[in-house]
Scaffold this active site. Structure first.
Site, PDB file in Angstrom:
ATOM      1  N   LEU A  36       0.836  -1.207   0.000  1.00 46.25           N
ATOM      2  CA  LEU A  36       0.000   0.000   0.000  1.00 46.25           C
ATOM      3  C   LEU A  36       0.868   1.253   0.000  1.00 46.25           C
ATOM      4  CD1 LEU A  36      -2.684  -1.114   2.603  1.00 46.25           C
ATOM      5  CD2 LEU A  36      -3.095  -0.645   0.172  1.00 46.25           C
ATOM      6  N   GLY A  37       2.055   1.122   0.566  1.00 48.06           N
ATOM      7  CA  GLY A  37       2.950   2.277   0.595  1.00 48.06           C
ATOM      8  C   GLY A  37       4.175   1.972   1.417  1.00 48.06           C
ATOM      9  N   LYS A  40      10.388   5.699   5.278  1.00 48.02           N
ATOM     10  CA  LYS A  40      11.801   5.444   5.532  1.00 48.02           C
ATOM     11  C   LYS A  40      12.049   4.113   6.227  1.00 48.02           C
ATOM     12  CE  LYS A  40      14.671   9.582   5.929  1.00 48.02           C
ATOM     13  NZ  LYS A  40      14.837  10.747   6.820  1.00 48.02           N
ATOM     14  N   VAL A  44       4.006  -0.868   4.318  1.00 47.52           N
ATOM     15  CA  VAL A  44       2.596  -1.077   4.651  1.00 47.52           C
ATOM     16  C   VAL A  44       1.975  -1.975   3.589  1.00 47.52           C
ATOM     17  CG1 VAL A  44       0.374   0.032   5.098  1.00 47.52           C
ATOM     18  CG2 VAL A  44       2.491   1.173   5.799  1.00 47.52           C
ATOM     19  N   ASP A 155       4.156  15.854  11.304  1.00 46.60           N
ATOM     20  CA  ASP A 155       4.504  15.367   9.959  1.00 46.60           C
ATOM     21  C   ASP A 155       3.270  15.370   9.045  1.00 46.60           C
ATOM     22  OD1 ASP A 155       6.329  14.481   8.059  1.00 46.60           O
ATOM     23  OD2 ASP A 155       6.311  12.387   8.724  1.00 46.60           O
TER      24      ASP A 155
END
Ligand code: ADP
Ligand code: MG
Length: 326
Positions: A36-37, A40, A44, A155
């Site tokens: 999914l992504g 660093k 996921v 963030d």
């Protein structure tokens, strides 16, 4: 926040309530599809809980990073997710697993992906101002909740704001609390630099951070969502930092073609160098850009709205109820 929260000097909370499971993750979940992504230190992946058939997002976090033990950072991320679980716009934490090398967060799956994709998309896929107004209200509702609970995200950027679905456009989920801190007792900021394009001037100057630090990032975020352009991004990192510290922002007609002047006014209330002058999340939720005036005769007593109703912005949102987790 847990009352008995154990705090280290830099605002991290490491006391958690979620049971950390040590039985194998793969005994209870099947990994499906592609990643999914990734960031660093995390990958996921989509997964299905065998017992229920429900879909989740598993975030695999390495405990050792650059030779340092980062277990406490991960516990802090879990503690913040726990503290925010009452808010529908913060991603829900389902379970936690631990192995020798990793901690796995089983999260609600935000199937629509990052809002980043629509920020950089071509015209027919890009957000309309109406979309941005609805999503901005949700982001601010989530961030106001965090701030009321003394948590700063630190963030906020388009890669960390996800959607429950992309088409039709769903609701937002705030993710990635890896840099989040309790406001009570932050002393060390040097180690928690966010992404250059989105960081506030006070971070660059090693000045105190506060909830206003998130509000700067929201200003950048809304700018990008509306224009598709990153307001401070320079060719080199140094140029980006200079643009930020000089608050060198382009508000020209050209860049904001077809966008209301209220939207520009909203962004200007956030991209202010002095953190104390920036609008708070609650103030943003009451900004006229997000609250188009009703017809003059329909709500004659609008100006007498009580402070209590301002405290709970969710109750005044009719068109943006979040979906229940997938
Ligand atoms: P990092 O701390 O490494 O940046 P993130 O929590 O931001 O990790 O996750 C990295 C990426 O994985 C996100 O930018 C997003 O694309 C994807 N992702 C994270 N959480 C979810 C989720 N709950 N549902 C769907 N995708 C997710
Ligand atoms: Mg991230």
């Amino acid at each position: 926040m847990p009352d008995s929260a154990t705090m280290s000097k830099n605002g991290m909370v490491t006391k958690i309530h979620t049971r950390i499971r040590t039985d194998p993750f793969t005994a209870n979940y099947d990994l499906v599809g592609k990643e999914l992504g990734r960031g660093k230190f995390a990958v996921v992946k989509k997964c299905i809980e065998k017992a229920t058939g429900k879909q989740y997002a598993a975030k695999f976090l390495r405990k050792r990073r650059k030779g340092a033990d980062c277990r406490m950072d991960i516990l802090n991320e879990i503690a913040v997710l726990e503290a925010a679980k009452a808010n529908p716009y913060v991603v829900a934490l389902h379970e936690v697993y631990e192995t020798h090398t990793e901690i796995i967060l089983v999260l609600e799956c935000a199937a629509g992906g990052e809002i980043f994709n629509q920020c950089v998309a071509d015209n027919d896929e890009a957000f309309t101002e109406k979309d941005v107004i609805r999503l901005a209200k949700q982001i601010l509702t989530g961030v106001a909740f965090l701030h009321r609970n003394n948590v700063v995200h630190l963030d906020l950027k388009p890669q960390n704001i996800l959607l429950t679905s992309a088409r039709p456009l769903g609701d937002i989920r705030i993710v990635d609390f890896g840099l989040s801190r309790r406001m009570d007792n932050i002393t060390e900021v040097r180690e928690i630099l966010g992404t250059p394009e989105y960081v506030a001037p006070e971070i660059l100057n090693y000045e105190p951070i506060s909830t206003a630090t998130d509000m700067w990032s929201i200003g950048v975020l809304i700018y990008v969502m509306l224009t598709g352009e990153s307001p401070f991004l320079g060719d080199e990192k140094q140029q980006t930092f200079l643009n930020i510290s000089q608050v060198n922002v382009d508000y020209s007609q050209d860049t904001f073609e077809g966008i209301s002047s209220l939207a520009i006014d909203f962004i200007k209330s956030l991209l202010l160098k002095n953190p104390r002058k920036r609008a708070t999340a609650e103030e943003c939720l009451n900004h006229p850009w997000l609250n188009p005036l009703p017809h003059p005769h329909s709500h004659p007593h609008l100006h007498t709205r009580s402070a209590a109703s301002l405290d709970e912005p969710e109750t005044s949102q009719s068109e943006s109820e979040p979906e229940s987790p997938a």
